[in-house]
Write an enzyme that holds these catalytic residues in place. Sequence first.
Site: not given
Ligand code: NAD
Ligand code: WQD
Length: 336
Positions: A35, A124, A148, A152
């Site tokens: 990704n 998360s 998901y 976590k």
């Molecule tokens: P991202 O997808 O940009 O980065 C994840 C990276 O991990 C990618 O580069 C992907 O290639 C790599 N990857 C996935 N599975 C793998 C595997 N099996 N082996 C090796 N590499 C692998 O996502 P991000 O937004 O940078 O999120 C990073 C972490 O933070 C994730 O674990 C995600 O669940 C967590 N997180 C993200 C958010 C968010 O909203 N972005 C919120 C809360 C938690």
């Molecule tokens: C934010 C707000 C939507 C898109 C997600 C995952 C969470 C975490 C963070 C990994 C909400 C609104 C969104 C659109 C909209 N990821 N929205 N139109 O759902 O809070 O959290 O990302 O850990 O696990 O659930 O983030 O950016 O999707 O939404 O109105 O096209 O924007 O309803 O209120 P969310 P989001």
Amino acid sequence: MNILLTGGAGYIGSHTTVVLSQAGHNVVILDNFCNSQKSVLDRLQSILGKALPYVEADVLDAAAVEKALRDYQIEAVIHFAGLKAVGESVENPLKYYANNVQGSISVLQAMKAVGIKTFVFSSSATVYGDPQYLPYDEKHPTKPMNPYGWTKLQVEEILHDVSISDPQWKVACLRYFNPVGAHESGLIGENPSGIPNNLMPFVARVATGHLPKLNVFGNDYDTKDGTGERDYIHVMDLAEGHMAALTYLENHPGWHAINLGTGIPVSVLDLVGAFEKVIGREIPKAFAARRTGDLPVYYAQPERAKALLNWAAKRSLDEIAASTWKWQQTTVKTER
Ligand code: NAD
Ligand code: WQD
């Protein structure tokens, strides 16, 4: 310190790479690029002025992880590698349990084999589920509402058991809220493949004309303007929180769950408004039905991070919007 960042080529990992490297740490990225794009490595080199060592591998390959730990004399691991699309996890839970839970176990087994016991985990706020009260503090009950979130929470539980089995382990479960924004250079940021699920990248694509308009999912919530409210945290603040967590762990073994958020709820319209201010024009938008599974409001109680890590988010909504737009204009449009 020599630090392995699994998933370090991703959105949060790449920003954390910059913060740790600029603070003098030796960062090694391990990623299977499922990704992310390898081009991020070149852009990291542009920011840092040096090439970063990386290992192309799947965290499920424990032998490859163990080799990386030994080859680079790693002292601590930050485990970003994981799949993060809530909707996809509902459709394909086994893919998420395999990648996120088994992948984490694989990394921990490799660490155990080498004798490394410092682990920072990308958790998360999704672990909390339906709010019993707000803001969420770390004592809030944990009951995820999707596979998901369960992946976590299960890794958090595994880490808790590991730390009980061996008190020398130093574990931080960092519960991120809504990471947004990009590095000030515009060279790294969030560039999801396909149509973005998340609000910020979707708004950015509407601003560039790649998408026609934003559907605002619901304007009848019990919030100040009827739209959903979230805790949007600048990804650079989040990255700095990881460095603060590593510093804290140096003298604090055990298991620690810590929220990383701003503590400030921001509505969809607030976020879009900040973006419109940056670009100087309206974002085409329409109100649509609520999105299934969405919570009306959630945001962090960030006091524990302040107390333990001496860390707090400091970047503003305007900086979030401006950095996102610069990233979109500088890099994303050339990446298509
Ligand atoms: P991202 O997808 O940009 O980065 C994840 C990276 O991990 C990618 O580069 C992907 O290639 C790599 N990857 C996935 N599975 C793998 C595997 N099996 N082996 C090796 N590499 C692998 O996502 P991000 O937004 O940078 O999120 C990073 C972490 O933070 C994730 O674990 C995600 O669940 C967590 N997180 C993200 C958010 C968010 O909203 N972005 C919120 C809360 C938690
Ligand atoms: C934010 C707000 C939507 C898109 C997600 C995952 C969470 C975490 C963070 C990994 C909400 C609104 C969104 C659109 C909209 N990821 N929205 N139109 O759902 O809070 O959290 O990302 O850990 O696990 O659930 O983030 O950016 O999707 O939404 O109105 O096209 O924007 O309803 O209120 P969310 P989001």
